[in-house]
Design a protein around this motif. Structure first.
Motif, short mmCIF file in Angstrom:
data_model
loop_
_atom_site.label_atom_id
_atom_site.label_comp_id
_atom_site.label_asym_id
_atom_site.label_seq_id
_atom_site.Cartn_x
_atom_site.Cartn_y
_atom_site.Cartn_z
N GLY A 298 0.80 -1.23 0.00
CA GLY A 298 0.00 0.00 0.00
C GLY A 298 0.83 1.26 0.00
O GLY A 298 0.30 2.35 -0.19
N GLY B 43 2.65 9.71 -1.27
CA GLY B 43 1.26 9.85 -1.68
C GLY B 43 0.40 8.66 -1.29
O GLY B 43 0.86 7.71 -0.66
N GLN B 44 -0.87 8.72 -1.67
CA GLN B 44 -1.79 7.61 -1.40
C GLN B 44 -2.25 7.00 -2.72
O GLN B 44 -2.32 7.70 -3.73
CB GLN B 44 -2.97 8.07 -0.56
CG GLN B 44 -2.55 8.28 0.90
CD GLN B 44 -3.70 8.68 1.80
OE1 GLN B 44 -4.29 9.72 1.62
NE2 GLN B 44 -4.02 7.83 2.76
N THR B 45 -2.58 5.72 -2.67
CA THR B 45 -2.81 4.99 -3.92
C THR B 45 -4.09 4.18 -3.90
O THR B 45 -4.62 3.86 -2.83
CB THR B 45 -1.67 3.99 -4.16
OG1 THR B 45 -1.67 3.05 -3.09
CG2 THR B 45 -0.33 4.68 -4.25
N ASP B 46 -4.57 3.84 -5.09
CA ASP B 46 -5.56 2.79 -5.27
C ASP B 46 -5.26 2.15 -6.62
O ASP B 46 -4.29 2.54 -7.28
CB ASP B 46 -6.99 3.32 -5.11
CG ASP B 46 -7.41 4.32 -6.17
OD1 ASP B 46 -6.89 4.25 -7.31
OD2 ASP B 46 -8.26 5.17 -5.88
N PRO B 47 -6.04 1.17 -7.05
CA PRO B 47 -5.67 0.47 -8.29
C PRO B 47 -5.65 1.38 -9.52
O PRO B 47 -5.05 1.02 -10.54
CB PRO B 47 -6.76 -0.60 -8.44
CG PRO B 47 -7.26 -0.83 -7.06
CD PRO B 47 -7.14 0.48 -6.36
N VAL C 21 -5.21 5.17 -9.38
CA VAL C 21 -4.47 6.43 -9.31
C VAL C 21 -3.50 6.50 -8.15
O VAL C 21 -3.59 5.76 -7.17
CB VAL C 21 -5.42 7.64 -9.19
CG1 VAL C 21 -6.30 7.80 -10.40
CG2 VAL C 21 -6.24 7.57 -7.93
N VAL D 16 -2.18 9.65 -5.63
CA VAL D 16 -2.56 11.02 -5.24
C VAL D 16 -1.37 11.66 -4.54
O VAL D 16 -0.87 11.14 -3.54
CB VAL D 16 -3.80 11.01 -4.32
CG1 VAL D 16 -4.16 12.43 -3.92
CG2 VAL D 16 -4.98 10.33 -5.00
#
Ligand code: SRM
Ligand SMILES: Cc1cc2nc3c(=O)[nH]c(=O)nc-3n(C[C@H](O)[C@H](O)[C@H](O)COP(=O)(O)OP(=O)(O)OC[C@H]3O[C@@H](n4cnc5c(N)ncnc54)[C@H](O)[C@@H]3O)c2cc1C
Ligand code: SF4
Ligand code: FES
Lengths: 841, 113
Positions: B28, B67-71, B73, B75
């Motif tokens: 993550g 930053g922060q992520t998802d599948p 993007v 950020v």
């Protein structure tokens, strides 16, 4: 007086007039909505290099949105929000602004503009944008001997007049508004909203007679009367009563209306005095041709002071069209540009009754079609006038849902449905999106700024990812603001739903389609203890969403306390490393300093750390503590260890500092020991996770030295051992005085009541909703009944839940300083590339 | 590519660089490394997939590894601009991001840059 949009250091920007500068001089008279827009349009066409631009304005302020004075008077909008071009803006754009300077006359032969300060400004091109003033009809006694209006009598045109009225409403009981047009109605409604009793006097037989038919006017009258405004039609006011201050007005029919405030909104007259004195042709306004030129080839007039083909407009859209055409002509962008007149449309903004009109209100030729839907009981009256299959007029009263579609048909003259009734009634009751999809690209969405659907779609295609970004780019919605909802719809449609301002505003976070109460219920029911578990169980397709993670982490911490399963990637970087990220990727460290009280030993340690780790800036914060800014990520654990002080939580969506004043121990006015109570509060409430930051303060008397009235929770000693607890105050981007929650008799009770409020807020507020939004949304009375009177019987639960969080507190700096929570928790993410550096002081 | 494009460009001969060990990037999260003179940020998503991008945000140089992520993007932590893993394009109006191929080989992270 405060200068709206002004600069602290003076009214006018100085520019040295350089005789060697070969650029022609462009002088604009009037800093209103036409003049300022004209300057913008010129700059946009590269005119800043072409011309030396000087703007002279009678008002000392920067340019503000005059249209929005109605919501300002109503208290719905703050005056700072309506600034369009501040003094700084003019300076930044190389435009010399001379605010507070009135132009008296022009010498068109010598090309000089003589001003009230005795100067004469040379010009090559001069633009009159002097607007209009409130017309005061002849009435005995309305003016004093010196020609000034009798105190208590106000026009409604400028921010100063608006301020004067706002200042007066607190002291007034009864107001008379003269004029039942758009302006008069807006003024009447705004004043009534301040609790003033309002009489509206209108000389014509029905309200808004310039825009509405008699029938529509009658329906409007019923709705206005239903709001509690007394309407007097078809009667003139002949005399203003009162010696030193207005006491009433006398009507022609002999009636007397008592009042202590008289607002004159009986029409406007163009400011033509400069033109008259300069020998220019003036009829009702300054006469101009299709290129906005007066009868002097180098003098132009735009906006409300101009008369074009016999028309003088009283709205902003034509003024802005003038600005565009003239900018095209003068900069040479389109030397042949011409203005051919405007079709006008208006809307009522604050009246509590929806009115939108465009074009004709009644048929004028035998062959004109008229369609009317009238339901006076519901206050609805809709009509359209159709000529040769084209819409030439529409009136929507009480129901303006069709305004977008009609405006479109009116502007474009597009073909109309066979069944005319469809124009007024959405027989299919289809959703709004269908209408948006059907709009042609050149349909106007924002009338004030002439922004089409196509322009908005273009901005979205160019990457504007939010409604705000689109509005910034295109200026749509930046006039009267009444089209904002439609702009948002078009943006959403164009972006296929991929808009930063989420349509699902009710969801707690964008990636999980549930409002907070349902989300909390689902989390409890399914025993979801980590962010990834929530996504897996509740997000569509189990899909993670980066922008939802921080909000979910906060909620889970509140729901589960110590039983929450932490995941580092669920936290914002600040929470991952317990410090606030800076623009260059370093961090700030703010140690706890309860109540703003420190010791020489603490100060010495802070000084040592600052030196040892080469901290670029040490700063006393607005929150009464000390910030070490620019600390390298990899140094954080060592900095904390050497400080030996707990975290001040300056980075988190948590409770933060409790500011205090010196209180009774030292201050000669102190009524109680505010410092001790503040320290007790900070100790009890430290580091508690909440929907947004919570700031508190305790002051020893109502002098309020530590600003308790404007804190999320503010406590004020009022003597004899009693304390007032205020909630929902703010002095950040919003300024709001807190609401009094309770007055209690001991510091212990303060802790209890404040704790219950904080817990209630944690449980019910939306993610990132500060108390200054939460308290007005829920209502102070409701909050009081829950946390003070225990109306729901939940006080014991609130107390217990808060106590669990208090007991769960651990200092995060003590926590993973020695042993990182994940590998590389404090590894640098700083790029090697040069970055903007935080300056070293 | 136009001359005004300032994205870090992979040199003509793109080479594989071992930048660290697999466990250096926790699930993550992202971490910054240097791949043959290019500073990169490597991310391991919760679904196990690996991604690599330029380390500095094209908007204002923000540290993307934070930053922060998802599948879909990434950020950026500074002004919350989002960038699509797919092609580095921005979900808003920031410049595009360069993405690099990354894979795990025998417990090591290998980036082509
Ligand atoms: C350091 C400090 C300015 C200073 O040099 O004095 C400061 C610095 C920042 N403030 Fe502040 N605020 C500081 C006191 C305030 C105050 C005054 C106060 O607390 O009494 C306010 C007004 C009260 C309030 O909270 O509304 C304040 C209202 C804001 C706001 C506007 C919040 C709002 O909803 O209106 C933001 C933006 C936000 O939260 O999104 C903000 C955001 C920020 C951030 C965190 C910007 C950011 O998101 O990274 C700044 C971080 C600097 C850093 O790394 O330390 N800061 N900020 C002050 C730290 C106080 C402390 O010791 O904790
Ligand atoms: C309360 C209110 C609500 C309104 N609502 C709407 C609405 O909903 N929709 C709409 O379209 N329109 C609305 N209007 C009308 C709109 O504000 C005007 O059409 C618009 O401001 C016209 O712009 P202007 O530049 O011509 O005049 P103004 O904005 O009046 O600007 C003229 C400026 O010139 C200055 N000036 C005058 N003489 C001199 C001089 N000799 N020397 C130097 N400076 C001088 C004045 O001080 C003033 O600042 C509203 C107006 C008011 C007052
Ligand atoms: S006022 Fe703005 S610039 Fe100053 S610290 Fe607060 S957020 Fe930063
Ligand atoms: S630096 Fe990345 S969003 Fe601004």
């Amino acid at each position: 007086m405060t200068v709206l949009g002004g600069r602290p250091h003076g009214l006018t920007s100085l520019a040295v007039d350089d005789d060697l500068d070969p650029r022609p001089r462009l002088v604009v008279v009037g800093t209103g909505m036409a003049g300022a827009r004209f300057v913008e349009e010129v700059l946009e066409r590269g005119g800043g290099e072409q011309f030396r631009i000087t703007v002279l304005g009678d008002e000392p302020h920067g340019t503000y949105n005059r249209i929005m004075l109605s919501p300002v008077l109503a208290g719905e909008t703050g005056e700072d929000e309506i600034v369009l071009n501040s003094h700084d803006w003019y300076a930044d754009n190389g435009v010399q602004l001379r605010a507070g300077v009135r132009v008296e006359r022009l010498d068109t032969a010598a090309k000089l503009a003589y001003a009230s300060d005795g100067t004469a400004a040379p010009y090559d091109h001069l633009v009159l944008a002097t607007g209009s003033y409130s017309f005061v009809p002849p009435m005995a006694g309305v003016r004093r001997g010196d020609g000034e209006l009798l105190p208590g009598v106000h026009g409604f045109r400028t921010i100063d007049e608006t301020r004067a009225m706002l200042d007066a409403v607190g002291r007034c009981r009864r107001a008379v508004v003269l004029g039942g047009g758009l302006l008069g109605l807006e003024a009447a409604r705004a004043l009534q909203g301040h609790g003033v009793d309002v009489d509206l006097v209108h000389a014509a037989p029905w309200l808004m007679n310039a825009q509405l038919s008699r029938e529509a006017g009658a329906v409007l009258e019923r709705s206005v009367a239903a709001l509690g405004i007394r309407v007097h039609l078809d009667v003139l006011a002949t005399e203003v009563l009162g010696e030193g201050h207005v006491e009433g007005v006398l009507l022609r029919d002999g009636r007397r209306l008592d009042c202590d405030l008289l607002v004159v909104a009986a029409g406007v007259r163009p400011h033509t005095d400069v033109a008259v004195r300069s020998g220019l042709e003036v009829e009702r306004g300054v006469v101009v041709d299709d290129q906005l030129r007066t009868d002097d080839p180098d003098v132009y007039a735009i906006g409300e002071c101009a008369q074009h083909r016999g028309e003088v407009y009283g709205l902003v859209a034509p003024a802005w069209e003038h600005a565009r055409v003239l900018a095209d002509v003068l900069t040479g962008t389109d030397p042949a540009a011409e203005y051919h007149g405007s079709r006008t449309a208006t809307k009522l903004k604050v009246a509590g009754v929806d009115v939108a009109t465009m074009g004709m209100s009644a048929p004028e030729r035998d062959s004109d079609e008229l369609l009317v839907v009238s339901e006076p009981k519901r206050g609805v009256h809709l009509s359209v006038v159709v000529r040769d299959d084209r819409l030439v007029g529409a009136t929507l009263l009480g129901d303006t849902r069709r305004v977008a579609a009609l405006t479109q048909a009116f502007d474009r003259g597009s073909a109309l449905p066979e069944e005319r009734i469809r124009l007024l009634v959405d027989l299919a009751d289809g959703p709004a999106e269908v209408a948006v999809a059907d709009m042609p690209a050149d349909a106007r969405v924002c009338n004030c700024n002439g922004v089409t659907k196509g322009a908005i779609c273009g901005a979205v295609a160019d990457g504007c990812g939010s409604v705000g970004a689109v509005m910034d780019r295109t200026r749509a919605g930046r006039g009267c603001g009444s089209c904002k909802a439609l702009v948002a719809q078009v943006v959403e449609w164009a972006a296929d739903g991929d808009v930063a301002e989420d349509p699902a505003a009710a969801w707690y976070v964008p990636g999980v389609p549930l409002a907070k109460p349902d989300l909390v219920a689902a989390i409890r029911e399914r025993d979801l203890r980590s962010v990834s578990a929530v996504f897996a169980a509740l997000a569509p397709g189990g899909k993670e969403d980066a922008r939802s993670k921080t909000g979910l982490t906060s909620l889970l911490k509140t729901v589960w306390g110590v039983d929450f399963l932490p995941e580092k990637d669920g936290e914002f970087i600040n929470d991952r490393v317990h410090a606030n990220i800076q623009r260059d990727g370093t961090f700030s460290v703010v140690p706890q300093m309860k109540g703003g009280v420190t010791t020489p030993a603490q100060l010495r340690r802070i000084a040592d750390v600052a030196e040892r780790y080469e901290v670029p800036m040490v700063k006393v914060t607005g929150g009464q503590r000390i910030d070490l800014l620019g600390v390298r990520k990899e140094d954080l654990p060592a900095v904390w260890a050497d400080l030996g002080m707990p975290s001040g939580y300056a980075y988190g969506k948590t409770t933060r500092t409790v500011k205090t004043c010196v209180g009774s121990d030292f201050c000669r006015f102190g009524l109680d020991d505010s410092t001790a109570l503040g320290i007790a509060m900070e100790t009890r409430f430290q580091g508690i996770e909440s929907p947004a930051k919570v700031k508190m303060a305790v002051v020893g008397c109502p002098r309020n030295c530590a600003e308790a009235y404007v804190k999320d929770v503010g406590v004020v000693a009022v003597g004899t051992g009693r304390w007032e607890v205020y909630v929902g105050g703010a002095a950040g981007a919003s300024v709001r005085k807190g609401d009094l929650l309770a007055t209690v008799g001991s510091p212990e009770e303060v802790l209890t009541v404040a704790g219950r409020f904080v817990q209630y807020y944690r449980e019910h507020a939306n993610w990132l909703e500060r108390t200054y939004d939460f308290v007005p949304r829920v209502g102070p009375a409701r909050i009081r009944s829950v946390v003070v009177d225990d109306a729901d019987g939940t006080c014991a639960d609130l107390d217990a839940a808060l106590q669990r969080s208090v007991d769960a507190y651990t200092d995060p700096w003590g926590q993973d300083g020695p042993e990182p929570a994940t590998p590389g928790q404090f590894a640098t993410s700083l790029p090697l590339l040069p970055l903007p550096q935080v300056p070293v002081r | 590519m136009s001359v005004t494009d300032t994205r870090p460009v992979a040199p003509p001969g793109v080479r594989a660089h071992t930048v660290g060990r697999a466990e250096d990037v926790p699930p993550g999260e992202g971490r910054a490394f240097v791949a043959g003179g290019v500073q990169v940020a490597v991310f391991r998503l919760r679904d196990g997939s690996l991604h690599a991008t330029q380390a500095a945000c094209p908007h204002a140089g923000g540290p993307l590894a934070d930053g922060q992520t998802d599948p879909d993007v990434l950020v950026c932590p500074l002004h919350l601009h989002g960038f699509r893993w797919r092609d580095g394009s921005s979900t808003g109006d920031a410049g595009p991001l360069t993405v690099y191929p990354v894979r795990e080989v025998d417990g090591l992270l290998v980036v082509d840059a």
